[in-house]
Write a protein that holds these residues in place. Structure first.
Motif, PDB file in Angstrom:
ATOM      1  N   UNK A   1     -54.996 -11.955   4.424  1.00  0.00           N
ATOM      2  CA  UNK A   1     -55.700 -12.619   5.995  1.00  0.00           C
ATOM      3  C   UNK A   1     -54.276 -12.464   7.043  1.00  0.00           C
TER       4      UNK A   1
ATOM      5  N   UNK B   1     -52.369  -9.482   8.655  1.00  0.00           N
ATOM      6  CA  UNK B   1     -53.695  -8.358   9.096  1.00  0.00           C
ATOM      7  C   UNK B   1     -53.828  -9.162  10.533  1.00  0.00           C
ATOM      8  N   UNK B   2     -53.106 -10.705  10.209  1.00  0.00           N
ATOM      9  CA  UNK B   2     -53.200 -11.555  11.815  1.00  0.00           C
ATOM     10  C   UNK B   2     -51.897 -11.422  12.648  1.00  0.00           C
TER      11      UNK B   2
ATOM     12  N   UNK C   1     -63.142 -17.511   6.225  1.00  0.00           N
ATOM     13  CA  UNK C   1     -62.137 -16.883   7.553  1.00  0.00           C
ATOM     14  C   UNK C   1     -62.512 -16.795   8.507  1.00  0.00           C
ATOM     15  N   UNK C   2     -63.629 -18.309   9.254  1.00  0.00           N
ATOM     16  CA  UNK C   2     -63.055 -19.196  10.779  1.00  0.00           C
ATOM     17  C   UNK C   2     -61.312 -19.837  10.085  1.00  0.00           C
TER      18      UNK C   2
ATOM     19  N   UNK D   1     -58.628 -18.164  10.586  1.00  0.00           N
ATOM     20  CA  UNK D   1     -58.439 -17.157  11.679  1.00  0.00           C
ATOM     21  C   UNK D   1     -57.073 -18.947  12.616  1.00  0.00           C
ATOM     22  N   UNK D   2     -57.711 -20.139  12.482  1.00  0.00           N
ATOM     23  CA  UNK D   2     -58.020 -21.055  13.527  1.00  0.00           C
ATOM     24  C   UNK D   2     -56.402 -21.111  12.964  1.00  0.00           C
TER      25      UNK D   2
ATOM     26  N   UNK E   1     -53.950 -19.302  11.074  1.00  0.00           N
ATOM     27  CA  UNK E   1     -53.241 -18.246  12.123  1.00  0.00           C
ATOM     28  C   UNK E   1     -53.023 -17.416  13.421  1.00  0.00           C
ATOM     29  N   UNK E   2     -53.488 -19.128  13.982  1.00  0.00           N
ATOM     30  CA  UNK E   2     -54.099 -18.678  15.737  1.00  0.00           C
ATOM     31  C   UNK E   2     -53.411 -19.555  16.490  1.00  0.00           C
ATOM     32  N   UNK E   3     -53.598 -21.176  16.057  1.00  0.00           N
ATOM     33  CA  UNK E   3     -53.070 -22.160  16.897  1.00  0.00           C
ATOM     34  C   UNK E   3     -51.908 -22.670  16.548  1.00  0.00           C
TER      35      UNK E   3
ATOM     36  N   UNK F   1     -55.364 -12.668  17.564  1.00  0.00           N
ATOM     37  CA  UNK F   1     -55.325 -12.172  16.685  1.00  0.00           C
ATOM     38  C   UNK F   1     -56.792 -11.806  16.254  1.00  0.00           C
TER      39      UNK F   1
ATOM     40  N   UNK G   1     -55.321  -7.615  16.282  1.00  0.00           N
ATOM     41  CA  UNK G   1     -54.805  -7.143  15.599  1.00  0.00           C
ATOM     42  C   UNK G   1     -55.606  -6.847  14.051  1.00  0.00           C
ATOM     43  N   UNK G   2     -56.559  -8.030  13.942  1.00  0.00           N
ATOM     44  CA  UNK G   2     -57.207  -8.311  12.515  1.00  0.00           C
ATOM     45  C   UNK G   2     -57.475  -6.944  12.019  1.00  0.00           C
TER      46      UNK G   2
END
Lengths: 362, 159
Positions: free
Chosen positions: A58, A61-62, A316-317, A320-321, A323-325, B24, B27-28
């Protein structure tokens, strides 16, 4: 054997009866415990292996990468290779460290999620500990892990470990408040701390839909605070690699390092499980009030798939946090908790009480 | 801090977080935009970018002619001394003047940092950067290359 994918109560009872018919009662009980223990050990091992792989994929891919691709098909055997490497590595103990506490810390860290996972309801009847204080038990037991982290930092005889552990302690103690208060917001509606009762109360719809606006706010606070409580990014101050090398587990190597890693991923699973149980109905399929036809179709999907589907979405959520913030600074971290999350949470709890008293929820 | 600013801060914070998650998330859901190359597998189809600097080559045309006048501007420009130009003086049979002709254009790949200064300094654009990057060899001496092909001549009209 009356195996039924929709209700495991009969299946579990038939195993229990068979054990009682073969062994004397005391031996039957112990055999039952051992079977459950082995089931959980297998489950946790598989969970750790697959979550590490999923996290790496994950994350890749991010970031427009492919992630592990070499070992096995699409790198599926990568984590197995990693764990074999960790098993064969030398377990170093740093000079001047407190050996007993150093070894104990790794076990305390792993014991906490092991205890908490026992109270997670996987499906109807597939539930090891169904206390009437189930939710309280999970939140209480999962915060034992911080003792292990503090011990690890203290006993390593390393300044980075100690700073990491102290930060982690401050962080977990602060965010524990928000987690529990956001869960309490829903408990106002359910009126019970028993996990099976909480799930049963969502038979005609999940609390996130039924509970009006306060439930949605509570869910967001829960997901933020529990991300922080599990020391995951963007709240991974305790192991901020750019300033503290690896924080509290700097001095750990080999299989003991793997324990810390595994504990992090089981904690992630438990957070997702608690979130799914309280806000999204656990294994309960999506029901809309008394809309019979729709409810029948949703009931057709087995509860265990509902449960793991919800958990996958929440995990997943949280990934997502991560690898974003960008990572928060320690003072920003405490400001966020004490000046924002906690006041909002208290107001939200008050709002929910008003909603519940007036019967404005569905 | 007023209550109004407190609340607007919360909304601004949430908005900026969602903006980040959009990036992000974008991209995903688009695996085709992944930039990682599966190198040894795609060796046949791999094409490096035009601007990639792999090694210095002396451009030869189909008649085995190059444009190097042997002025050694590249040799002077090279910060590492990876270029050595060994030149001869020959008498031009037509004009009878003595002119400089390269004997060997020696290029030490092992010393080159691919800084591109030699290419920029060349007055006749005789050399360029090629995209080949698989330079590993078993003997260090193989990295010292002579760039002008045997029997090659300077193109007429360059000097």
């Amino acid at each position: 054997m009356n195996f039924n994918i929709y209700d495991f109560t009969g299946f579990v009872n038939s195993i229990k009866q068979w054990l009682n018919s073969v062994f004397p009662p005391a031996v039957a009980d112990i055999t039952g415990f051992v079977i459950i223990g082995i089931c959980f050990l297998t489950f946790i091992t598989l969970l750790g292996l697959s979550l590490v792989y999923i996290e790496r994929k994950v994350c890749a891919f991010f970031q427009q990468r492919l992630g592990p691709m070499r070992v096995g098909f699409w790198g599926t055997a990568q984590t197995v290779a990693d764990i074999i490497k960790l098993i064969f590595k030398e377990p170093l103990i740093a000079k001047g460290s407190d050996k007993f506490l150093f070894n104990l810390a790794a076990f305390i860290v792993i014991v906490a999620p092991f205890m908490a996972i026992a109270a997670v309801p996987f499906a109807k009847g597939l539930h090891v500990l169904d206390f009437d204080i189930g939710l309280f038990f999970i939140t209480a037991v999962s915060s034992i892990g911080v003792t292990g982290i503090l011990l690890a930092g203290w006993s390593s005889n390393n300044k980075y470990s100690l700073i990491g552990a102290m930060r982690s302690g401050a962080q977990i103690v602060s965010y524990e408040l928000s987690v529990v208060l956001s869960l309490l917001t829903i408990i106002v509606l359910t009126g019970s701390l028993q996990l099976s009762a909480i799930i049963e109360s969502q038979r005609d719809g999940w609390w996130i839909f039924k509970g009006n606006i306060p439930a949605i706010i509570a869910f967001f606070i829960f997901i933020i605070a529990s991300t922080a409580e599990s020391n995951r990014g963007p709240f991974d101050m305790a192991e901020a690699e750019s300033e503290l090398t690896a924080g509290f587990h700097t001095e750990y190597s080999g299989i003991k390092f793997a324990y810390f890693f595994l504990a992090e991923y089981i904690n992630l699973f438990i957070i997702a499980a608690v979130g799914a149980t309280v806000f999204f109905g656990g294994w309960m399929p999506l029901h809309i009030g008394n809309f019979e036809f729709f409810n029948k179709i949703m009931d057709f999907i087995p509860p265990i798939i509902w449960f793991f589907g919800k958990i996958a979405a929440l995990i997943f959520l949280i990934m997502w946090f991560k690898w974003t913030f960008p990572r928060l600074r320690i003072d920003q971290l405490l400001t966020l908790e004490w000046k924002y999350l906690l006041p909002i949470n208290l107001v939200n709890l008050l709002m929910m009480s008003v909603v519940a008293l007036n019967g404005w929820h569905f | 801090m007023g209550l109004k600013k407190y609340i607007s801060d919360i909304f601004y914070g949430v908005k900026s977080l969602i903006t980040g998650m959009k990036v992000t998330g974008h991209y995903f859901v688009r695996p085709k935009e992944i930039i990682t190359q599966q190198y040894p597998e795609n060796r046949e189809s791999l094409k490096m970018f035009d601007r990639f600097r792999g090694e210095v080559v002396l451009i030869h045309d189909e008649n085995n002619m190059h444009k190097c006048t042997g002025c050694s501007a590249c040799e002077l420009a090279c910060p590492n001394g990876s270029i050595e130009i060994i030149s001869d003086k020959v008498i031009d049979p037509e004009t009878g003047k003595s002119t400089k002709v390269i004997d060997k254009f020696v290029y030490h790949l092992s010393m080159c940092t691919f800084c591109n200064l030699c290419i920029l300094s060349c007055p006749t654009d005789a050399i360029k950067m090629a995209q080949n990057f698989e330079h590993s060899v078993f003997d260090r001496s193989e990295l010292t290359k002579v760039l002008n092909k045997p029997g090659s001549k300077i193109m007429p009209g360059i000097r």
